[in-house]
Structure formats: structure tokens, C-alpha cells
Scaffold this motif. Sequence first.
Motif, PDB file in Angstrom:
ATOM      1  N   LYS A 248     -49.594  14.298  13.607  1.00 50.77           N
ATOM      2  CA  LYS A 248     -48.249  14.245  13.024  1.00 50.77           C
ATOM      3  C   LYS A 248     -48.211  14.664  11.556  1.00 50.77           C
ATOM      4  CE  LYS A 248     -46.672  10.510  16.067  1.00 50.77           C
ATOM      5  NZ  LYS A 248     -46.147   9.116  16.116  1.00 50.77           N
TER       6      LYS A 248
ATOM      7  N   PHE B 129     -39.831  11.991  -0.048  1.00 50.29           N
ATOM      8  CA  PHE B 129     -41.114  12.079   0.666  1.00 50.29           C
ATOM      9  C   PHE B 129     -42.302  11.837  -0.264  1.00 50.29           C
ATOM     10  CE2 PHE B 129     -38.262  15.359   2.665  1.00 50.29           C
ATOM     11  CZ  PHE B 129     -37.883  14.586   3.755  1.00 50.29           C
TER      12      PHE B 129
ATOM     13  N   THR C 138     -47.024   9.979   2.131  1.00 49.29           N
ATOM     14  CA  THR C 138     -47.280  10.812   3.300  1.00 49.29           C
ATOM     15  C   THR C 138     -47.069  10.047   4.604  1.00 49.29           C
ATOM     16  OG1 THR C 138     -49.631  10.302   3.593  1.00 49.29           O
ATOM     17  CG2 THR C 138     -49.081  11.975   1.951  1.00 49.29           C
ATOM     18  N   THR C 139     -46.891  10.798   5.660  1.00 47.14           N
ATOM     19  CA  THR C 139     -46.708  10.228   6.998  1.00 47.14           C
ATOM     20  C   THR C 139     -47.866   9.306   7.359  1.00 47.14           C
ATOM     21  OG1 THR C 139     -45.450  12.159   7.725  1.00 47.14           O
ATOM     22  CG2 THR C 139     -46.464  10.810   9.442  1.00 47.14           C
TER      23      THR C 139
ATOM     24  N   TYR D  22     -42.711  15.717   7.970  1.00 51.36           N
ATOM     25  CA  TYR D  22     -42.359  14.920   6.805  1.00 51.36           C
ATOM     26  C   TYR D  22     -42.287  13.449   7.216  1.00 51.36           C
ATOM     27  CZ  TYR D  22     -41.025  18.956   3.941  1.00 51.36           C
ATOM     28  OH  TYR D  22     -41.033  20.104   3.202  1.00 51.36           O
ATOM     29  N   PRO D  23     -42.616  12.545   6.307  1.00 48.36           N
ATOM     30  CA  PRO D  23     -42.549  11.118   6.637  1.00 48.36           C
ATOM     31  C   PRO D  23     -41.112  10.628   6.745  1.00 48.36           C
ATOM     32  CG  PRO D  23     -43.056  11.411   4.318  1.00 48.36           C
ATOM     33  CD  PRO D  23     -43.082  12.781   4.930  1.00 48.36           C
ATOM     34  N   ASP D  24     -40.952   9.450   7.326  1.00 45.52           N
ATOM     35  CA  ASP D  24     -39.663   8.762   7.340  1.00 45.52           C
ATOM     36  C   ASP D  24     -39.344   8.365   5.898  1.00 45.52           C
ATOM     37  OD1 ASP D  24     -37.502   7.092   7.558  1.00 45.52           O
ATOM     38  OD2 ASP D  24     -38.590   5.473   8.566  1.00 45.52           O
TER      39      ASP D  24
END
Length: 368
Positions: free
Chosen positions: A59, A254, A257-258, A63-65
Amino acid sequence: MRFNENLQRLKTYEAGKPIELVVREYGIDEKDIIKLASNENPYGTSPKVVKKVQENAHKMYLYPDDSMYELKAALAKRFGVSAEEIIIGAGSDQVLEFCARAVLNEHTSVLMSKITFAMYEIYALQQGSKIIRSSCYRHDLDEFYDLYQKHNPSIVHICTPNNPTGDAIDKEYLYSFLEKVKDPLVVVDGAYMEYAAYKDPKKLIPPRELIAMYPNAIYLGTFSKAYGLGGMRVGYGIAQKEIIQQLYKLRPPFNITTLSLLAATEALKDEEFVQRAIEKNFAQMDRFIHFAMQNELEFIDSYTNFITYLLPQNINAKDLANALLRRGIIVRDLSSYGMNALRITIGTPEQNSIFFEKCKEVFDEYKR
């Protein structure tokens, strides 16, 4: 080209030497290098965290949530606060930067201990602010109050336990200070709080209680130390919503990081791993105290995962650190803080045994 004139007052922050640099400069095999300089958890992070990151490595293109919903929900549950009272940063350093940018300018001043985390000064100077320091490395809050009355600072930094010295203050002592200081933003940096709380419950500063009683306070925490996620760069600030809303205006999108978000959220679920690591830390700390006494070294009573040795005049901290470096041991020389001292991360039993052996070799050379 013109640069911000405030940069003329700044020195570049020097982090602990990485293993890769020692390999290149000294030609020592990586497996023979022991890093005891940056206060990382020598036991790593929870195996559950490693598994979670491995399962989600695919993943990394996403981009992260940006709401950071799961991590903020987990932190809110842990500390008994609301998600709206939390801001996440790329390490707690980034939240420090938000605080400085939100409050400071060339007409303000910042109050801090004589010897404390270097980034407090760096972020303040970037904003053109004036630095006010106490006369002692310990947080003498009576002196802090005198300086507060004299200089009316816009930010007061209280690092407990303090980095790079390792000492900590009692909660009630802090609260007695906060009762009298209502105007500035008081930043309570608890990067090593998990260690302090284990060693002495009187040192624990509960974020929920702190911000409920003192609306001008913000508590900082990190996953870089006890949780073993220094490489993931996740920290957080907890304060009343009015403060968090202002800091959010400075947060880039962001900024975490994810995989960092996943790792930190999972790390909170394995408190048993963290507690075992802390227990091992203080069991090994006793060995460092014994070594200091054997070699007639002064040290600062530490509530962290490191210990600071205060060296005698005949032993120069920079020379000692370099002598250890040539033997593959990385420690933190505190000369840049104005201290003839070494800060040593408490490693694994095996790492510590090698440190004691190599350090004794250097001490024996001094005696010749």
C-alpha cells in the motif's frame, strides 16, 4: 540570493552518528558496530507491528488517510481525550515546529532549561525569537517562575524527563508552577514519559489531567523511544481543541506515511512488549550505575533509556567518544551542550557488556 536573516543565528542540528557513516569512515564491519547514541529501543518494535507493516507494504503507493482517524482514535482511547484534542506529527519534533510557528516572532521570547533538547532553540531562532535559559540543567521551576515574571515568554519548554540529561520532575511540582503561569504556551515534552512512569509514578504527567487543568499546556509524546519506531517518525501533541485547531493550520497534508500510521496504531495494541522492554532497560541501567561507581564516574539519575556520565577534567568527552568510535561504539558526546559528558543509550545485555569492556580499555589508556 537572499536568505532569511534568522538563519545567521542558527547552527545545524547534529543527530547521533548513523551506523552507515561509521562503516564508511572507519572501515568497521557493520555487524561489529554498536549504536548507543540516539536512544532507540534496542529491542526493536513489537513483532505484531513488523507483521502489520509487512502485510501492508504493497500500500506504500497510496497516500495515507489524512484524517489519521485510526491512530487518533487509538490515542484518544489510551489517554482519555477526544480525537479533536490530538495532532499527529512526523515525530514530536514537527509538533514543536508547529508550536513555534504558531506563537513566536521577533518580538517574543522562549524560556527553557540551560541544557535541554536542542530543537527548542532552533525552532525559536527560526522565528526570530529570543532565548531565555535557566542557570541549571535541572528544571528548577522556582527559577523558571522568576524568569517568567522578568521576561514574559511566549513559550515555556519543560522537558520531563529531560534530554540529554535524563532527570525528571514530579507532577505536583509541575502543577504548582502551572498554577502561576497562565499566559504562555507551556510545552510539556514527554518523549521519555513511559520510562519515567515505570520508575517513579510521581513523575507521570497524564495528558488528560494536564490539559483539563491548564488550558495553555500542550503535551508531546512520541513512538520513537519506548515503542521502537524511530525510523517511522510518528509523534503527537495533546491539548485543548482551541490550540490544536490553530496548529492544524500549519500542518502540511499527508505529513505521516501510510505505513507509519499503521505501525503506530498497531504498536499501541501491544503494551506488553513495551513494558517488557522498559523492564529490561532499568535492569540494565543498574549495570551502568555499577560501572560508573567502579570507575569513580559521576552520573545523573536517569528516568529514561539512557544515562549521562559526567566526566572528570582529565577525560575529554569528545576524545573519549572518538576513542570508543574507533572501537565500533557510537555514543553521544555532549560537548556541544557545554557539558564534559557522554550520553549513552541503554542497550541489550550483550551490547552493554561490549561497551563496558571497550570503555574500560580507554580508561586504562588514560591511566598510563
